[in-house]
Design a protein around this motif. Sequence first.
Motif, PDB file in Angstrom:
ATOM      1  N   PRO A 132       0.796  -1.237   0.000  1.00  0.00           N
ATOM      2  CA  PRO A 132       0.000   0.000   0.000  1.00  0.00           C
ATOM      3  C   PRO A 132       0.820   1.274   0.000  1.00  0.00           C
ATOM      4  O   PRO A 132       0.422   2.264  -0.606  1.00  0.00           O
ATOM      5  N   ASN A 133       1.967   1.298   0.670  1.00  0.00           N
ATOM      6  CA  ASN A 133       2.777   2.512   0.748  1.00  0.00           C
ATOM      7  C   ASN A 133       3.905   2.556  -0.275  1.00  0.00           C
ATOM      8  O   ASN A 133       4.750   3.441  -0.234  1.00  0.00           O
ATOM      9  N   ALA A 134       3.904   1.604  -1.192  1.00  0.00           N
ATOM     10  CA  ALA A 134       5.024   1.490  -2.120  1.00  0.00           C
ATOM     11  C   ALA A 134       4.991   2.589  -3.172  1.00  0.00           C
ATOM     12  O   ALA A 134       3.943   3.121  -3.512  1.00  0.00           O
ATOM     13  N   SER A 135       6.162   2.916  -3.681  1.00  0.00           N
ATOM     14  CA  SER A 135       6.295   3.855  -4.792  1.00  0.00           C
ATOM     15  C   SER A 135       6.267   3.075  -6.093  1.00  0.00           C
ATOM     16  O   SER A 135       7.148   2.257  -6.353  1.00  0.00           O
ATOM     17  N   MET A 136       5.247   3.309  -6.905  1.00  0.00           N
ATOM     18  CA  MET A 136       5.139   2.633  -8.192  1.00  0.00           C
ATOM     19  C   MET A 136       6.360   2.927  -9.056  1.00  0.00           C
ATOM     20  O   MET A 136       6.952   2.033  -9.675  1.00  0.00           O
ATOM     21  N   HIS A 137       6.757   4.200  -9.108  1.00  0.00           N
ATOM     22  CA  HIS A 137       7.874   4.590  -9.956  1.00  0.00           C
ATOM     23  C   HIS A 137       9.156   3.880  -9.557  1.00  0.00           C
ATOM     24  O   HIS A 137       9.864   3.312 -10.393  1.00  0.00           O
ATOM     25  N   HIS A 138       9.467   3.903  -8.266  1.00  0.00           N
ATOM     26  CA  HIS A 138      10.682   3.254  -7.799  1.00  0.00           C
ATOM     27  C   HIS A 138      10.627   1.741  -8.042  1.00  0.00           C
ATOM     28  O   HIS A 138      11.612   1.133  -8.467  1.00  0.00           O
ATOM     29  N   GLY A 139       9.501   1.131  -7.773  1.00  0.00           N
ATOM     30  CA  GLY A 139       9.395  -0.312  -7.934  1.00  0.00           C
ATOM     31  C   GLY A 139       9.629  -0.753  -9.371  1.00  0.00           C
ATOM     32  O   GLY A 139      10.378  -1.705  -9.631  1.00  0.00           O
ATOM     33  N   VAL A 140       9.010  -0.054 -10.315  1.00  0.00           N
ATOM     34  CA  VAL A 140       9.125  -0.440 -11.720  1.00  0.00           C
ATOM     35  C   VAL A 140      10.523  -0.134 -12.257  1.00  0.00           C
ATOM     36  O   VAL A 140      11.133  -0.958 -12.946  1.00  0.00           O
ATOM     37  N   ILE A 141      11.047   1.051 -11.955  1.00  0.00           N
ATOM     38  CA  ILE A 141      12.387   1.402 -12.440  1.00  0.00           C
ATOM     39  C   ILE A 141      13.439   0.499 -11.816  1.00  0.00           C
ATOM     40  O   ILE A 141      14.366   0.035 -12.488  1.00  0.00           O
ATOM     41  N   ASP A 142      13.323   0.214 -10.521  1.00  0.00           N
ATOM     42  CA  ASP A 142      14.267  -0.704  -9.877  1.00  0.00           C
ATOM     43  C   ASP A 142      14.244  -2.069 -10.569  1.00  0.00           C
ATOM     44  O   ASP A 142      15.287  -2.677 -10.822  1.00  0.00           O
ATOM     45  N   CYS A 143      13.057  -2.565 -10.872  1.00  0.00           N
ATOM     46  CA  CYS A 143      12.898  -3.852 -11.541  1.00  0.00           C
ATOM     47  C   CYS A 143      13.568  -3.839 -12.916  1.00  0.00           C
ATOM     48  O   CYS A 143      14.314  -4.764 -13.268  1.00  0.00           O
ATOM     49  N   ALA A 144      13.320  -2.792 -13.696  1.00  0.00           N
ATOM     50  CA  ALA A 144      13.891  -2.712 -15.046  1.00  0.00           C
ATOM     51  C   ALA A 144      15.410  -2.590 -15.006  1.00  0.00           C
ATOM     52  O   ALA A 144      16.113  -3.177 -15.832  1.00  0.00           O
ATOM     53  N   VAL A 145      15.922  -1.826 -14.050  1.00  0.00           N
ATOM     54  CA  VAL A 145      17.376  -1.655 -13.948  1.00  0.00           C
ATOM     55  C   VAL A 145      18.035  -2.954 -13.505  1.00  0.00           C
ATOM     56  O   VAL A 145      19.139  -3.290 -13.964  1.00  0.00           O
ATOM     57  N   ARG A 146      17.403  -3.702 -12.626  1.00  0.00           N
ATOM     58  CA  ARG A 146      17.946  -5.013 -12.255  1.00  0.00           C
ATOM     59  C   ARG A 146      18.004  -5.933 -13.477  1.00  0.00           C
ATOM     60  O   ARG A 146      18.920  -6.741 -13.615  1.00  0.00           O
ATOM     61  N   ALA A 147      17.009  -5.791 -14.368  1.00  0.00           N
ATOM     62  CA  ALA A 147      16.974  -6.627 -15.568  1.00  0.00           C
ATOM     63  C   ALA A 147      18.042  -6.214 -16.577  1.00  0.00           C
ATOM     64  O   ALA A 147      18.611  -7.065 -17.262  1.00  0.00           O
ATOM     65  N   ARG A 148      18.322  -4.907 -16.674  1.00  0.00           N
ATOM     66  CA  ARG A 148      19.297  -4.432 -17.661  1.00  0.00           C
ATOM     67  C   ARG A 148      20.195  -3.343 -17.063  1.00  0.00           C
ATOM     68  O   ARG A 148      20.124  -2.170 -17.456  1.00  0.00           O
ATOM     69  N   PRO A 149      21.052  -3.705 -16.113  1.00  0.00           N
ATOM     70  CA  PRO A 149      21.940  -2.697 -15.528  1.00  0.00           C
ATOM     71  C   PRO A 149      22.904  -2.109 -16.551  1.00  0.00           C
ATOM     72  O   PRO A 149      23.331  -0.964 -16.423  1.00  0.00           O
ATOM     73  N   ASP A 150      23.229  -2.866 -17.584  1.00  0.00           N
ATOM     74  CA  ASP A 150      24.136  -2.361 -18.616  1.00  0.00           C
ATOM     75  C   ASP A 150      23.524  -1.188 -19.374  1.00  0.00           C
ATOM     76  O   ASP A 150      24.194  -0.173 -19.629  1.00  0.00           O
ATOM     77  N   LEU A 151      22.244  -1.301 -19.719  1.00  0.00           N
ATOM     78  CA  LEU A 151      21.580  -0.211 -20.427  1.00  0.00           C
ATOM     79  C   LEU A 151      21.416   1.014 -19.544  1.00  0.00           C
ATOM     80  O   LEU A 151      21.538   2.158 -20.009  1.00  0.00           O
ATOM     81  N   ALA A 152      21.138   0.785 -18.255  1.00  0.00           N
ATOM     82  CA  ALA A 152      21.019   1.909 -17.323  1.00  0.00           C
ATOM     83  C   ALA A 152      22.336   2.660 -17.235  1.00  0.00           C
ATOM     84  O   ALA A 152      22.369   3.903 -17.226  1.00  0.00           O
ATOM     85  N   ALA A 153      23.451   1.928 -17.183  1.00  0.00           N
ATOM     86  CA  ALA A 153      24.765   2.569 -17.114  1.00  0.00           C
ATOM     87  C   ALA A 153      25.057   3.353 -18.385  1.00  0.00           C
ATOM     88  O   ALA A 153      25.594   4.468 -18.335  1.00  0.00           O
ATOM     89  N   GLN A 154      24.698   2.807 -19.540  1.00  0.00           N
ATOM     90  CA  GLN A 154      24.908   3.521 -20.799  1.00  0.00           C
ATOM     91  C   GLN A 154      24.097   4.813 -20.833  1.00  0.00           C
ATOM     92  O   GLN A 154      24.575   5.848 -21.309  1.00  0.00           O
ATOM     93  N   MET A 155      22.880   4.763 -20.322  1.00  0.00           N
ATOM     94  CA  MET A 155      22.046   5.964 -20.283  1.00  0.00           C
ATOM     95  C   MET A 155      22.698   7.048 -19.433  1.00  0.00           C
ATOM     96  O   MET A 155      22.703   8.224 -19.789  1.00  0.00           O
ATOM     97  N   LEU A 156      23.257   6.649 -18.290  1.00  0.00           N
ATOM     98  CA  LEU A 156      23.855   7.634 -17.391  1.00  0.00           C
ATOM     99  C   LEU A 156      25.203   8.137 -17.891  1.00  0.00           C
ATOM    100  O   LEU A 156      25.659   9.198 -17.473  1.00  0.00           O
ATOM    101  N   ARG A 157      25.845   7.400 -18.773  1.00  0.00           N
ATOM    102  CA  ARG A 157      27.073   7.893 -19.398  1.00  0.00           C
ATOM    103  C   ARG A 157      26.773   8.968 -20.440  1.00  0.00           C
ATOM    104  O   ARG A 157      27.613   9.817 -20.731  1.00  0.00           O
ATOM    105  N   ALA A 158      25.572   8.912 -21.008  1.00  0.00           N
ATOM    106  CA  ALA A 158      25.165   9.926 -21.985  1.00  0.00           C
ATOM    107  C   ALA A 158      24.854  11.238 -21.273  1.00  0.00           C
ATOM    108  O   ALA A 158      24.444  11.252 -20.105  1.00  0.00           O
ATOM    109  N   GLN A 159      25.053  12.341 -21.962  1.00  0.00           N
ATOM    110  CA  GLN A 159      24.727  13.639 -21.390  1.00  0.00           C
ATOM    111  C   GLN A 159      23.211  13.798 -21.256  1.00  0.00           C
ATOM    112  O   GLN A 159      22.453  13.278 -22.086  1.00  0.00           O
ATOM    113  N   PRO A 160      22.756  14.504 -20.210  1.00  0.00           N
ATOM    114  CA  PRO A 160      21.313  14.716 -20.056  1.00  0.00           C
ATOM    115  C   PRO A 160      20.728  15.464 -21.253  1.00  0.00           C
ATOM    116  O   PRO A 160      21.390  16.279 -21.885  1.00  0.00           O
ATOM    117  N   GLU A 161      19.479  15.152 -21.554  1.00  0.00           N
ATOM    118  CA  GLU A 161      18.719  15.840 -22.598  1.00  0.00           C
ATOM    119  C   GLU A 161      19.363  15.707 -23.975  1.00  0.00           C
ATOM    120  O   GLU A 161      19.403  16.656 -24.748  1.00  0.00           O
TER     121      GLU A 161
END
Length: 222
Positions: A132-161
């Motif tokens: 009931p008190n969970a954050s939908m955004h955090h739960g889904v993003i955490d799940c996706a990043v666990r599935a593809r940490p490599d893609l998350a790292a590539q995204m953060l290496r790119a410049q914002p915007e």
Amino acid sequence: MNRICVPVAMATAALAVPLAAQTPPGTFGRSTQMMTQTDRSRQMAQCALRLNRGAAQRYVLASSTDPAERKSMNAFRQSMITCLSGSRSATLDPVAVEGAIAEALLTENGGALLAKAATVPPTTPVRVVLSPNASMHHGVIDCAVRARPDLAAQMLRAQPETPEELQHFQALGPALQACVPQDVKLSIKPFHVRSLVAGALYRRVTSAVTAGQSTGRNNAQA
């Protein structure tokens, strides 16, 4: 007494599942010459990280399913109050605070933790079941990043915007869609995307490093 007002609930808009299909083209944020709430939040977060690194790390690592846990972190709160620099109060964006700290930690030492993400084993994405008190955004993003940490790292290496940032986030689309609870439509503020991914990746890499250290100690004792 100085106080920091952190909004518990943030309005959402602009990104909806399927995420890759409906992401606004070319940008997650809006460029402006004015200091936004997000800008202020990131500045204060970086200041708090310099003042009390341990408290800032614990803030990002705190369970994203229990907002009350973060609110009770007095050491981090005191750091933020010190960073007000004479202002009586500031209303901050908690997602931006988390993201600024996480990204700073991930990119320090030449991006050592981002490099580590490439060696973290992926998990199979499973639809998130929220309390009931969970954050939908955090739960889904955490799940996706666990599935593809490599893609998350590539995204953060790119410049914002940049198109590169958007491209790597779109590549996370299948994992994100596999993590969204059944019959639920997820909306995320575009300028929160990078912060949520940074926080999720820092938690994932940190847990992998800790697990590796524990295994090493166990092997040494065997």
